[in-house]
Enzyme design. Structure first.
Site, PDB file in Angstrom:
ATOM      1  N   ASP A 273      26.294  15.508 -41.007  1.00 40.85           N
ATOM      2  CA  ASP A 273      25.495  15.256 -39.812  1.00 40.85           C
ATOM      3  C   ASP A 273      25.299  16.597 -39.111  1.00 40.85           C
ATOM      4  OD1 ASP A 273      24.389  14.588 -37.389  1.00 40.85           O
ATOM      5  OD2 ASP A 273      25.641  12.804 -37.116  1.00 40.85           O
TER       6      ASP A 273
ATOM      7  N   TYR B 132       9.967  16.393 -28.059  1.00 45.89           N
ATOM      8  CA  TYR B 132       9.688  16.888 -29.421  1.00 45.89           C
ATOM      9  C   TYR B 132       8.934  18.222 -29.345  1.00 45.89           C
ATOM     10  CZ  TYR B 132       8.296  16.755 -34.369  1.00 45.89           C
ATOM     11  OH  TYR B 132       8.112  17.056 -35.702  1.00 45.89           O
TER      12      TYR B 132
ATOM     13  N   LYS C 119      10.083  21.776 -30.983  1.00 43.74           N
ATOM     14  CA  LYS C 119       9.304  22.493 -32.010  1.00 43.74           C
ATOM     15  C   LYS C 119       8.721  23.812 -31.479  1.00 43.74           C
ATOM     16  CE  LYS C 119       9.994  19.827 -35.609  1.00 43.74           C
ATOM     17  NZ  LYS C 119      10.699  20.307 -36.817  1.00 43.74           N
TER      18      LYS C 119
ATOM     19  N   VAL D 279       2.192  13.681 -41.237  1.00 40.40           N
ATOM     20  CA  VAL D 279       2.656  13.453 -42.604  1.00 40.40           C
ATOM     21  C   VAL D 279       3.251  12.044 -42.647  1.00 40.40           C
ATOM     22  CG1 VAL D 279       4.008  14.420 -44.509  1.00 40.40           C
ATOM     23  CG2 VAL D 279       3.459  15.866 -42.528  1.00 40.40           C
TER      24      VAL D 279
HETATM   25  P1  NAP Z   1      11.872  12.002 -42.571  1.00 41.08           P
HETATM   26  O1  NAP Z   1      11.281  11.338 -43.760  1.00 41.08           O
HETATM   27  O2  NAP Z   1      12.355  11.140 -41.439  1.00 41.08           O
HETATM   28  O3  NAP Z   1      13.059  12.958 -43.052  1.00 41.08           O
HETATM   29  C1  NAP Z   1      13.898  13.602 -42.120  1.00 41.08           C
HETATM   30  C2  NAP Z   1      15.110  14.188 -42.842  1.00 41.08           C
HETATM   31  O4  NAP Z   1      15.949  14.836 -41.859  1.00 41.08           O
HETATM   32  C3  NAP Z   1      15.930  13.125 -43.537  1.00 41.08           C
HETATM   33  O5  NAP Z   1      16.347  13.611 -44.788  1.00 41.08           O
HETATM   34  C4  NAP Z   1      17.149  12.968 -42.606  1.00 41.08           C
HETATM   35  O6  NAP Z   1      18.286  12.639 -43.384  1.00 41.08           O
HETATM   36  C5  NAP Z   1      17.281  14.395 -42.036  1.00 41.08           C
HETATM   37  N1  NAP Z   1      18.023  14.382 -40.778  1.00 41.08           N
HETATM   38  C6  NAP Z   1      17.609  13.887 -39.587  1.00 41.08           C
HETATM   39  N2  NAP Z   1      18.601  13.984 -38.686  1.00 41.08           N
HETATM   40  C7  NAP Z   1      19.667  14.545 -39.310  1.00 41.08           C
HETATM   41  C8  NAP Z   1      20.996  14.882 -38.939  1.00 41.08           C
HETATM   42  N3  NAP Z   1      21.445  14.652 -37.688  1.00 41.08           N
HETATM   43  N4  NAP Z   1      21.816  15.436 -39.849  1.00 41.08           N
HETATM   44  C9  NAP Z   1      21.380  15.660 -41.105  1.00 41.08           C
HETATM   45  N5  NAP Z   1      20.140  15.378 -41.531  1.00 41.08           N
HETATM   46  C10 NAP Z   1      19.301  14.812 -40.644  1.00 41.08           C
HETATM   47  O7  NAP Z   1      10.839  13.004 -41.897  1.00 41.08           O
HETATM   48  P2  NAP Z   1       9.927  14.199 -42.496  1.00 41.08           P
HETATM   49  O8  NAP Z   1       8.541  13.918 -42.047  1.00 41.08           O
HETATM   50  O9  NAP Z   1      10.189  14.445 -43.927  1.00 41.08           O
HETATM   51  O10 NAP Z   1      10.459  15.394 -41.596  1.00 41.08           O
HETATM   52  C11 NAP Z   1      10.887  16.641 -42.121  1.00 41.08           C
HETATM   53  C12 NAP Z   1      10.563  17.736 -41.117  1.00 41.08           C
HETATM   54  O11 NAP Z   1       9.153  17.802 -40.951  1.00 41.08           O
HETATM   55  C13 NAP Z   1      11.139  17.520 -39.711  1.00 41.08           C
HETATM   56  O12 NAP Z   1      11.611  18.748 -39.219  1.00 41.08           O
HETATM   57  C14 NAP Z   1       9.928  17.052 -38.904  1.00 41.08           C
HETATM   58  O13 NAP Z   1      10.072  17.359 -37.542  1.00 41.08           O
HETATM   59  C15 NAP Z   1       8.844  17.863 -39.574  1.00 41.08           C
HETATM   60  N6  NAP Z   1       7.482  17.381 -39.372  1.00 41.08           N
HETATM   61  C16 NAP Z   1       7.134  16.094 -39.709  1.00 41.08           C
HETATM   62  C17 NAP Z   1       5.840  15.655 -39.487  1.00 41.08           C
HETATM   63  C18 NAP Z   1       5.410  14.253 -39.806  1.00 41.08           C
HETATM   64  O14 NAP Z   1       4.342  13.825 -39.326  1.00 41.08           O
HETATM   65  N7  NAP Z   1       6.151  13.505 -40.613  1.00 41.08           N
HETATM   66  C19 NAP Z   1       4.895  16.516 -38.920  1.00 41.08           C
HETATM   67  C20 NAP Z   1       5.272  17.818 -38.601  1.00 41.08           C
HETATM   68  C21 NAP Z   1       6.562  18.231 -38.842  1.00 41.08           C
HETATM   69  P3  NAP Z   1      19.403  11.542 -42.992  1.00 41.08           P
HETATM   70  O15 NAP Z   1      18.742  10.515 -42.130  1.00 41.08           O
HETATM   71  O16 NAP Z   1      19.864  11.031 -44.322  1.00 41.08           O
HETATM   72  O17 NAP Z   1      20.447  12.348 -42.278  1.00 41.08           O
END
Ligand code: NAP
Length: 254
Positions: free
Chosen positions: A65, A155, A159, A188
């Site tokens: 975590d 958020y 960021k 995404v």
């Molecule tokens: P996602 O599918 O929700 O994946 C998020 C990942 O972060 C999961 O593997 C989760 O793993 C991990 N995580 C979250 N909190 C954590 C913690 N406390 N400790 C360890 N791991 C943690 O979302 P995603 O879209 O792939 O996001 C990846 C990145 O892209 C993030 O930084 C997000 O802000 C960024 N982003 C996303 C979007 C979008 O629209 N989706 C747009 C711009 C940027 P566990 O839950 O297993 O811990």
């Protein structure tokens, strides 16, 4: 295709889902050994198994975590060798309320996950990369780190912090031959919105309604490109939207 990524070792945070898992698959296909971090250790283990079998790479899982910075430090200390690449991908949004209705606990969670953990892992990597004279840190920001929007305050703050931290680190690392990169995606379709709306799948689905959002694979492909540049090339930021999006405000829904 270059062989620059073959035999390298990468740490990917947030590898249990979405962009992180997609990047792990792409790097494994290039022969990169992996350290996969997230809380859901079972998911990581299933992914690592798939990558070991499919690509013959070493894939080690770390059920951590990121709110626990001591656990993160212990993880780094116990690595068998300093890796070549660190991808700070783990991150989340919590809530989309205006400031007057926001829960400060959500802000705390976002600042600790998206900022404090990313800064600490970047610091750990920067110390060892600078001493060695090489390495690549790739941070995942967001268009929310470039453009604020109502309901995005917490958020956005996290960021924007990622953006500022990454740019400052880039300036400090040029003398050490260490690369520092950022990617800033728009929408995404991952588990991101489901997490943001605390498991409310219906509300999460409305985010992507009438728009062909980016996939985790789309973003991971660009990240692979960033990591695959020759050693003298360092991409600082890639802003990538779906074709139907131009900013957090400008979304064309069909
Ligand atoms: P996602 O599918 O929700 O994946 C998020 C990942 O972060 C999961 O593997 C989760 O793993 C991990 N995580 C979250 N909190 C954590 C913690 N406390 N400790 C360890 N791991 C943690 O979302 P995603 O879209 O792939 O996001 C990846 C990145 O892209 C993030 O930084 C997000 O802000 C960024 N982003 C996303 C979007 C979008 O629209 N989706 C747009 C711009 C940027 P566990 O839950 O297993 O811990």
């Amino acid at each position: 295709m270059s062989d620059r990524l073959a035999g390298r070792t990468a740490v990917i945070t947030g590898a249990s889902a979405g962009i992180g898992a997609a990047l792990a698959r792409r790097l494994a296909a290039r022969g990169t050994h992996l350290h996969l971090l997230a809380r859901r250790a079972g998911r990581l283990e299933a992914l690592a198994d798939e990558l070991r079998t499919g690509h013959g790479v070493r894939a080690t899982t770390h059920g951590i975590d990121l709110l626990d910075l001591d656990a993160l430090r212990a993880f780094w200390r116990n690595l068998p060798a300093v890796p070549d690449i660190v991808v700070n991908n783990a991150g989340m949004a919590a809530g989309a309320d205006p400031v007057v209705l926001a829960d400060p606990a959500d802000w705390d969670l976002m600042m600790r996950t998206n900022v404090a953990a990313l800064m600490e892992l970047s610091r750990l990597a920067a110390v060892d990369f600078a001493a060695r004279g090489g390495g690549h840190i790739l941070n995942v920001g967001s268009i929310a780190g470039h453009d604020p929007y109502p309901g995005g305050s917490g958020y956005n703050a996290s960021k924007f912090a990622v953006d500022g931290f990454t740019r400052a680190l880039k300036m400090e690392m040029i003398q050490h031959g260490v690369r520092v990169s950022l990617i800033s995606p728009g929408m995404v379709e991952t588990e991101f919105s489901e997490v943001r709306f605390k498991g409310d799948r219906e509300r999460a689905a409305t985010v992507y309604k009438g728009i062909e959002a980016l996939t985790a694979e789309d973003v991971a492909e660009i990240m692979e490109f960033i990591l695959d540049r020759p050693p003298h090339v360092d991409i600082l930021d890639v802003v990538v939207h779906p074709t139907q999006q131009a900013s957090p405000y400008h979304v064309h829904r069909s």
